[in-house]
Every structure is written in C-alpha cells, then in structure tokens.
Design an enzyme around this catalytic site. Structure first.
Site, PDB file in Angstrom:
ATOM      1  N   HIS A  21      -6.230 -35.056  37.356  1.00 53.79           N
ATOM      2  CA  HIS A  21      -7.761 -36.200  38.117  1.00 53.79           C
ATOM      3  C   HIS A  21      -8.143 -36.957  37.110  1.00 53.79           C
ATOM      4  CE1 HIS A  21      -8.082 -33.692  42.238  1.00 53.79           C
ATOM      5  NE2 HIS A  21      -6.820 -33.843  41.766  1.00 53.79           N
ATOM      6  N   CYS A  52     -15.454 -25.442  20.332  1.00 53.94           N
ATOM      7  CA  CYS A  52     -17.019 -24.977  19.827  1.00 53.94           C
ATOM      8  C   CYS A  52     -17.227 -23.653  20.563  1.00 53.94           C
ATOM      9  CB  CYS A  52     -17.990 -26.040  20.071  1.00 53.94           C
ATOM     10  SG  CYS A  52     -18.274 -26.513  21.644  1.00 53.94           S
ATOM     11  N   ASP A  80     -15.985 -26.514  15.497  1.00 55.26           N
ATOM     12  CA  ASP A  80     -17.013 -26.181  14.846  1.00 55.26           C
ATOM     13  C   ASP A  80     -16.994 -24.742  14.203  1.00 55.26           C
ATOM     14  OD1 ASP A  80     -17.820 -24.319  16.836  1.00 55.26           O
ATOM     15  OD2 ASP A  80     -19.776 -25.584  17.082  1.00 55.26           O
ATOM     16  N   HIS A  81     -17.861 -24.063  13.606  1.00 57.39           N
ATOM     17  CA  HIS A  81     -17.762 -22.657  13.216  1.00 57.39           C
ATOM     18  C   HIS A  81     -17.943 -21.578  14.139  1.00 57.39           C
ATOM     19  CE1 HIS A  81     -22.183 -23.794  14.407  1.00 57.39           C
ATOM     20  NE2 HIS A  81     -22.114 -22.324  14.567  1.00 57.39           N
ATOM     21  N   THR A  84     -18.799 -23.027  23.545  1.00 59.09           N
ATOM     22  CA  THR A  84     -18.760 -23.164  24.936  1.00 59.09           C
ATOM     23  C   THR A  84     -18.138 -24.556  25.351  1.00 59.09           C
ATOM     24  OG1 THR A  84     -20.706 -24.875  24.794  1.00 59.09           O
ATOM     25  CG2 THR A  84     -21.065 -22.099  25.258  1.00 59.09           C
ATOM     26  N   GLY A  85     -17.724 -25.355  24.483  1.00 62.21           N
ATOM     27  CA  GLY A  85     -16.937 -26.431  24.749  1.00 62.21           C
ATOM     28  C   GLY A  85     -17.980 -27.605  25.477  1.00 62.21           C
ATOM     29  N   ILE A  86     -19.272 -27.358  25.651  1.00 62.59           N
ATOM     30  CA  ILE A  86     -20.072 -28.332  26.039  1.00 62.59           C
ATOM     31  C   ILE A  86     -20.684 -29.262  25.212  1.00 62.59           C
ATOM     32  CG2 ILE A  86     -22.555 -28.500  27.203  1.00 62.59           C
ATOM     33  CD1 ILE A  86     -22.192 -25.593  28.300  1.00 62.59           C
ATOM     34  N   GLY A  87     -21.146 -28.883  23.911  1.00 65.05           N
ATOM     35  CA  GLY A  87     -21.625 -29.836  22.915  1.00 65.05           C
ATOM     36  C   GLY A  87     -20.470 -30.674  22.155  1.00 65.05           C
ATOM     37  N   MET A  88     -19.250 -30.095  22.128  1.00 67.24           N
ATOM     38  CA  MET A  88     -18.187 -30.840  21.926  1.00 67.24           C
ATOM     39  C   MET A  88     -17.924 -32.259  23.113  1.00 67.24           C
ATOM     40  SD  MET A  88     -16.742 -30.351  18.976  1.00 67.24           S
ATOM     41  CE  MET A  88     -16.342 -29.065  17.778  1.00 67.24           C
ATOM     42  N   ARG A 142      -3.025 -41.657  42.005  1.00 69.61           N
ATOM     43  CA  ARG A 142      -3.987 -42.006  42.969  1.00 69.61           C
ATOM     44  C   ARG A 142      -5.391 -41.959  42.307  1.00 69.61           C
ATOM     45  NH1 ARG A 142      -5.511 -37.028  45.607  1.00 69.61           N
ATOM     46  NH2 ARG A 142      -4.519 -35.360  44.755  1.00 69.61           N
ATOM     47  N   HIS A 143      -5.760 -41.303  41.478  1.00 62.72           N
ATOM     48  CA  HIS A 143      -7.099 -41.414  40.674  1.00 62.72           C
ATOM     49  C   HIS A 143      -7.220 -42.412  39.798  1.00 62.72           C
ATOM     50  CE1 HIS A 143      -7.787 -37.277  42.551  1.00 62.72           C
ATOM     51  NE2 HIS A 143      -6.581 -37.128  42.251  1.00 62.72           N
TER      52      HIS A 143
HETATM   53  C1  RB5 Z   1     -23.034 -23.203  18.104  1.00 57.97           C
HETATM   54  O1  RB5 Z   1     -23.914 -21.981  17.819  1.00 57.97           O
HETATM   55  C2  RB5 Z   1     -22.651 -23.637  19.445  1.00 57.97           C
HETATM   56  O2  RB5 Z   1     -23.949 -24.016  20.045  1.00 57.97           O
HETATM   57  C3  RB5 Z   1     -21.916 -24.497  19.521  1.00 57.97           C
HETATM   58  O3  RB5 Z   1     -20.611 -24.108  19.244  1.00 57.97           O
HETATM   59  C4  RB5 Z   1     -21.415 -25.106  21.011  1.00 57.97           C
HETATM   60  O4  RB5 Z   1     -21.259 -24.154  21.576  1.00 57.97           O
HETATM   61  C5  RB5 Z   1     -22.209 -26.182  21.518  1.00 57.97           C
HETATM   62  O5  RB5 Z   1     -22.365 -26.626  22.738  1.00 57.97           O
END
Ligand code: RB5
Length: 150
Positions: A102, A69, A12-13, A71-75, A135-136
């Site tokens: 794993h 992205c 993303d951006h 944090t990697g979380i949203g992706m 094994r996983h």
């Molecule tokens: C965008 O500002 C940010 O929310 C996105 O890149 C990502 O970190 C979401 O999990």
C-alpha cells in the site's frame, strides 16, 4: 529471484546486538548490503544513521533501506524528514507486507526491543518480496505533493 539487490542498512545502539545476524541473513538470501549502522560500544543518536540510509536510497546508492532502533519509531520519524523518502514502521508480518503493498515504502523501520531477531528477518523478507499495488499510486503522489508545498 529477488528483484531488488542492493540495500542500505542502519541501526543505533539498541540494535547493535542484532545487526550482524540481520545482515548475514539478508546476504544469505541474495542481497548486497551497504552498512551505515552503529557498531561501536556505548550509545549513539538514531537520526545520524537514519539520514545516512535515507540519503543513500534517495541518491540511488541502494534500492531500498532498512533501519533498526529500539522501537523503529525514531528511525521512521527521522528518515521521513528526507524529502522523497517514504519510511514505514513495521511491527508484525502484516504491516511488513502492507508497507510494500500500500505505501511503497523505500525504507522499513523495525524495533529490536519489540521482536526477536528471527521475527525481524522474517518481516524484512516479507517486505522485500511483496509488490506495490498500483491502485494505491494516487495516494503516494499526494504524499509527494505535500512535500512540494513545504
Ligand atoms: C534508544 O534508547 C531508543 O530511544 C531508540 O533506539 C529508539 O527506540 C527510538 O525511537
């Protein structure tokens, strides 16, 4: 020699600045990249890119996927909505290896705001070069069973 050759890539951006460096690095170590990432100016919505990469992997257009992205979380949340795909978060070298060893992650999700570009590249390489430990397997099958119940 790398066993996996073709990778689907998305960002993303928040990762627009690092995307080319990461792609060039992966190409330099022998991978072919299919790029679904955001390369414009302004902002975008990470689920739009996560789903493209997840569906490319699901349908065999690429063997594995990489999503970056902020944090990697949203992706990671978004890619895991595609049934049949296992996307894993990664925040250091250890979790990069464990995501392969794993969890047999199809897609690795990284945060551009949480690491330098060279750390991102290094983690991706570790994940790509680490093998799944059989094994996983039973746990992975249980994840697939959960999907079937939905
Ligand atoms: C965008 O500002 C940010 O929310 C996105 O890149 C990502 O970190 C979401 O999990």
């Amino acid at each position: 020699m790398n066993k996996i050759k073709k990778l689907a890539f998305g960002n993303d951006h928040a990762a627009a600045e690092v995307r080319n460096t990461v792609k060039e690095y992966l190409t330099s170590i022998g991978y072919e990249i299919e790029d679904f990432g955001f390369e414009g100016e302004g902002v975008c919505d990470y689920p739009d890119y996560a789903v493209k990469v997840a569906e490319a992997v699901l349908h065999g257009k690429a063997e594995k996927g990489i999503l970056i992205c902020g944090t990697g979380i949203g992706m990671c949340i978004s890619a895991n909505k595609v049934h049949g795909i296992i996307a894993a978060p990664c925040w250091d070298e250890d979790t990069a290896a464990l995501a392969a060893q794993h969890n047999r992650a199809d897609i690795l999700c990284l945060g551009s705001r949480k690491a330098t570009v060279s750390e991102l590249c290094h983690r991706i390489r570790i994940w790509l070069e680490t093998s799944f430990e059989a094994r996983h397997e039973a746990r992975i099958l249980k994840i697939k069973e959960i999907e079937k119940r939905q």
